[in-house]
Design an enzyme around this catalytic site. Structure first.
Site, PDB file in Angstrom:
ATOM      1  N   GLU A  97      -9.851  31.426 -41.194  1.00 26.63           N
ATOM      2  CA  GLU A  97      -8.747  31.263 -42.351  1.00 26.63           C
ATOM      3  C   GLU A  97      -9.600  32.448 -43.176  1.00 26.63           C
ATOM      4  O   GLU A  97     -10.559  32.255 -43.668  1.00 26.63           O
ATOM      5  CB  GLU A  97      -9.157  29.942 -43.099  1.00 26.63           C
ATOM      6  CG  GLU A  97      -8.419  30.150 -44.432  1.00 26.63           C
ATOM      7  CD  GLU A  97      -8.248  28.956 -45.345  1.00 26.63           C
ATOM      8  OE1 GLU A  97      -9.539  28.179 -45.458  1.00 26.63           O
ATOM      9  OE2 GLU A  97      -7.608  28.453 -45.986  1.00 26.63           O
TER      10      GLU A  97
ATOM     11  N   CYS B  27      -3.992  27.873 -49.536  1.00 28.46           N
ATOM     12  CA  CYS B  27      -4.297  27.265 -48.257  1.00 28.46           C
ATOM     13  C   CYS B  27      -3.325  27.199 -47.312  1.00 28.46           C
ATOM     14  O   CYS B  27      -3.586  27.451 -46.057  1.00 28.46           O
ATOM     15  CB  CYS B  27      -4.642  25.515 -48.480  1.00 28.46           C
ATOM     16  SG  CYS B  27      -3.277  24.865 -49.587  1.00 28.46           S
TER      17      CYS B  27
ATOM     18  N   LYS C  70     -14.081  16.198 -60.389  1.00 32.65           N
ATOM     19  CA  LYS C  70     -15.134  17.388 -60.394  1.00 32.65           C
ATOM     20  C   LYS C  70     -14.483  18.316 -59.607  1.00 32.65           C
ATOM     21  O   LYS C  70     -14.374  18.626 -58.443  1.00 32.65           O
ATOM     22  CB  LYS C  70     -16.184  16.728 -59.194  1.00 32.65           C
ATOM     23  CG  LYS C  70     -17.659  16.944 -59.197  1.00 32.65           C
ATOM     24  CD  LYS C  70     -17.920  18.554 -59.352  1.00 32.65           C
ATOM     25  CE  LYS C  70     -17.690  19.225 -57.832  1.00 32.65           C
ATOM     26  NZ  LYS C  70     -17.963  20.380 -57.687  1.00 32.65           N
TER      27      LYS C  70
HETATM   28  P1  NAD Z   1     -14.964  23.903 -50.787  1.00 36.58           P
HETATM   29  O1  NAD Z   1     -14.929  22.824 -49.865  1.00 36.58           O
HETATM   30  O2  NAD Z   1     -16.315  24.788 -50.657  1.00 36.58           O
HETATM   31  O3  NAD Z   1     -15.238  23.169 -52.303  1.00 36.58           O
HETATM   32  C1  NAD Z   1     -14.100  22.267 -52.694  1.00 36.58           C
HETATM   33  C2  NAD Z   1     -14.648  21.337 -53.703  1.00 36.58           C
HETATM   34  O4  NAD Z   1     -15.882  20.533 -53.036  1.00 36.58           O
HETATM   35  C3  NAD Z   1     -15.544  21.982 -54.833  1.00 36.58           C
HETATM   36  O5  NAD Z   1     -15.155  21.144 -56.132  1.00 36.58           O
HETATM   37  C4  NAD Z   1     -16.867  21.912 -54.493  1.00 36.58           C
HETATM   38  O6  NAD Z   1     -17.910  21.802 -55.546  1.00 36.58           O
HETATM   39  C5  NAD Z   1     -17.068  20.498 -53.816  1.00 36.58           C
HETATM   40  N1  NAD Z   1     -18.058  20.198 -52.971  1.00 36.58           N
HETATM   41  C6  NAD Z   1     -18.704  21.111 -51.961  1.00 36.58           C
HETATM   42  N2  NAD Z   1     -19.637  20.385 -51.278  1.00 36.58           N
HETATM   43  C7  NAD Z   1     -19.397  19.021 -51.466  1.00 36.58           C
HETATM   44  C8  NAD Z   1     -19.811  18.004 -50.826  1.00 36.58           C
HETATM   45  N3  NAD Z   1     -20.983  17.972 -49.844  1.00 36.58           N
HETATM   46  N4  NAD Z   1     -19.562  16.976 -51.059  1.00 36.58           N
HETATM   47  C9  NAD Z   1     -18.405  16.628 -52.038  1.00 36.58           C
HETATM   48  N5  NAD Z   1     -17.883  17.726 -52.976  1.00 36.58           N
HETATM   49  C10 NAD Z   1     -18.541  18.775 -52.363  1.00 36.58           C
HETATM   50  O7  NAD Z   1     -13.645  24.805 -50.993  1.00 36.58           O
HETATM   51  P2  NAD Z   1     -13.398  25.883 -51.827  1.00 36.58           P
HETATM   52  O8  NAD Z   1     -14.035  27.005 -51.173  1.00 36.58           O
HETATM   53  O9  NAD Z   1     -13.652  25.562 -53.402  1.00 36.58           O
HETATM   54  O10 NAD Z   1     -11.633  26.202 -51.759  1.00 36.58           O
HETATM   55  C11 NAD Z   1     -11.256  26.915 -50.595  1.00 36.58           C
HETATM   56  C12 NAD Z   1     -10.753  26.199 -49.527  1.00 36.58           C
HETATM   57  O11 NAD Z   1      -9.809  24.821 -49.978  1.00 36.58           O
HETATM   58  C13 NAD Z   1      -9.886  26.911 -48.356  1.00 36.58           C
HETATM   59  O12 NAD Z   1     -10.458  26.408 -47.062  1.00 36.58           O
HETATM   60  C14 NAD Z   1      -8.715  26.336 -48.799  1.00 36.58           C
HETATM   61  O13 NAD Z   1      -7.645  26.572 -47.727  1.00 36.58           O
HETATM   62  C15 NAD Z   1      -8.751  24.791 -49.226  1.00 36.58           C
HETATM   63  N6  NAD Z   1      -7.544  24.455 -50.104  1.00 36.58           N
HETATM   64  C16 NAD Z   1      -6.725  23.656 -49.245  1.00 36.58           C
HETATM   65  C17 NAD Z   1      -5.599  23.100 -49.789  1.00 36.58           C
HETATM   66  C18 NAD Z   1      -4.819  22.114 -49.475  1.00 36.58           C
HETATM   67  O14 NAD Z   1      -4.041  21.604 -50.113  1.00 36.58           O
HETATM   68  N7  NAD Z   1      -4.619  21.809 -48.030  1.00 36.58           N
HETATM   69  C19 NAD Z   1      -5.373  23.766 -51.287  1.00 36.58           C
HETATM   70  C20 NAD Z   1      -6.225  24.417 -51.787  1.00 36.58           C
HETATM   71  C21 NAD Z   1      -7.281  25.029 -51.072  1.00 36.58           C
END
Ligand code: NAD
Length: 467
Positions: A371, A274, A167
């Site tokens: 962040e 990230c 997803k």
């Molecule tokens: P997000 O948490 O908003 O969304 C991530 C994913 O989760 C999306 O596919 C979203 O649709 C889904 N999602 C949202 N709410 C959900 C729920 N309640 N249940 C299940 N799935 C749900 O994050 P984002 O804004 O897309 O990404 C940015 C963040 O990701 C930043 O904080 C970044 O640091 C982090 N990130 C971490 C890594 C790592 O490896 N540690 C890598 C890349 C990005």
């Protein structure tokens, strides 16, 4: 507009409800994505559960399929990269590197040796540890690196014998749908399923009773929700969450030698990484030359549409994130920080915010404490290394960190004083398929990549045989 479909049980599925996908360089929709319903999630998970029965049986076949997946992705790299650039914003050269990186990760896992571990062996008995697949894995990914972060999950999950329902983020779903379309001709039906939709679809998937593992990359806030969903059914989770990486520049550096590494460590992918450098602590002895070297680079870098071959930095991916970055920089400025370069949105419909360097920043400003995930870097001057380390560790985050010095061995001992999953010396962001990557504290639970990443997709069994 192309009608990208979801992959469910080996078939491409269209839906009546679709969501616009915005090209951030234009600030306007350029395509649309199907939105899954509860019924689509049920169908995809059921297909994955059926496929699991045979897919788990033959490791040699899975390795062959992984190699075929990598070749199929490489064969369509240009097409995937163009779409990735359009939906994410990154320069097409960077998108190509990401797509080839995804193929490289898959090839790495196709070849990773996995032997049972013999703990004890004598005339009486043998004890060994074997690893088994978990079943259906939910792979939920964010919008900054949609292609490679999907590969980080698919490759070890498949090697272990799991099947997957992916997803992607609603901001960047199309690359994953295209990869699903390509891999449907390689993989047995049901082994990979790819759904469209936002957090509500992710939530249904993550709580599905047939899902045994949630491999999640995204924000801390969503990661905590995933942990709560998983608790009820004791589903396995890997949580790769946000970071607020500190980089500490020691008093002995040659500013000219480290400036490029610092700049790109912070601004690559327009800061939307990230583990990018998000707080820069610089010793007072080298503060002025470091600031001017970074400002000069920020001024010279070409910001623009990712499809323009000269572009080095694309836009921020979405309006919400753009507003977050603007808000943090403006709040820092109002609290007395100085914007050395950048600090204003470009006058264009796209979500462009040029690389912005903020000095006089300090703890208590959101730009330092939280962040930013965008093109803004706060620089904090320090005199005493202990104080810099204390500030670096005063955070809930613990993803990456780096120390910059002309004495790399000294740097190695200092970086180990920082609470982070990765500690780099004299570079930042260096990753390989064999290197474990993950966070401590709120930056996550578990590791991806290398044999550790594979272990996360397995259940251990201790086999104790009396001879
Ligand atoms: P997000 O948490 O908003 O969304 C991530 C994913 O989760 C999306 O596919 C979203 O649709 C889904 N999602 C949202 N709410 C959900 C729920 N309640 N249940 C299940 N799935 C749900 O994050 P984002 O804004 O897309 O990404 C940015 C963040 O990701 C930043 O904080 C970044 O640091 C982090 N990130 C971490 C890594 C790592 O490896 N540690 C890598 C890349 C990005």
């Amino acid at each position: 507009m192309d009608q990208y479909g979801m992959l469910i049980d080996g078939r491409l599925v269209q839906t009546a409800e679709r969501d616009d996908v915005i090209n951030p360089a234009l600030g306007a929709p350029f395509a649309s994505c199907p939105r899954a319903t509860q019924a689509h999630v049920d169908e995809a998970v059921a297909a994955a559960a059926r496929a699991f029965k045979t897919w788990r049986q033959d490791e040699g076949f899975r390795r062959q399929k992984l190699n075929e997946c990598a070749a199929a992705i490489q064969g369509r790299a240009q097409e995937i990269a163009t779409l990735l650039s359009q939906e994410q914003g990154k320069p097409v050269t960077a998108a190509m590197a990401e797509v080839f990186g995804a193929a490289m990760w898959i090839q790495y896992y196709a070849a990773l040796p996995i032997e049972p571990e013999i703990i004890h062996d004598d005339a009486e008995k043998q004890i060994k540890v074997v690893r088994k697949p978990l079943g259906v894995v939910a792979a939920i990914t964010p919008w900054n690196f949609p292609a490679i972060l999907l590969a980080w999950k698919l490759a070890p999950a498949f090697l272990a014998g799991n099947t997957v329902v992916a997803k992607p983020s609603p901001f960047t779903p199309l690359t994953s749908l295209m990869v699903g379309d390509i891999l449907k001709d390689v993989l047995p039906r049901g082994v990979l399923n790819v759904l469209g939709g936002g957090g509500e679809v992710g939530a249904i998937l993550a709580q599905h009773p047939l899902v045994r593992k949630i491999s999640f990359t995204g924000s801390v806030a969503t990661g905590k929700k995933i942990a709560a969903y998983a608790a009820d059914d004791l589903k396995r989770t890997t949580l790769e969450l946000g970071g607020n990486d500190p980089a500490i520049v020691l008093d002995d550096v040659d500013p000219a030698r480290v400036a490029d590494g610092l700049f790109w460590g912070a601004f690559q992918n327009s800061g939307q990484i990230c583990s990018a450098i998000k707080r820069l602590y610089v010793h007072e002895k080298v503060y002025e030359p470091i600031v001017s070297a970074l400002v000069a680079r920020a001024r010279s870098v070409k910001v623009g549409n990712g499809l323009d071959p000269d572009t080095q930095l694309g836009p921020i991916n979405n309006q919400m994130q753009l507003e977050k970055v603007i808000g943090m920089v403006d709040a820092a400025r109002q609290s007395g920080a100085r914007v050395e370069v950048g600090g204003a949105r470009l006058d264009s419909p796209g979500y462009f915010y040029p690389p912005t360097i903020v000095t006089g920043a300090h703890a208590g400003m959101t730009l330092v404490d939280e962040e930013q995930f965008g093109t803004a870097l706060p620089i904090i001057k320090y005199r005493d290394l202990e104080d810099a380390l204390e500030q670096a560790n005063r955070t809930h985050y613990g993803l990456g960190a780096s120390v910059w010095t002309s004495n790399s061995e000294r740097g190695e001992s200092i970086v180990q004083e920082i609470e982070s999953g990765t500690g780099w010396v004299n570079h930042h962001l260096d990753l390989t398929p064999a290197t474990p990557f993950g966070g401590c504290k709120w930056s996550g639970i578990g590791y991806e990549n290398g044999k550790w990443g594979y272990h996360e997709f397995t259940e251990m069994q201790t086999v104790n045989r009396k001879k």
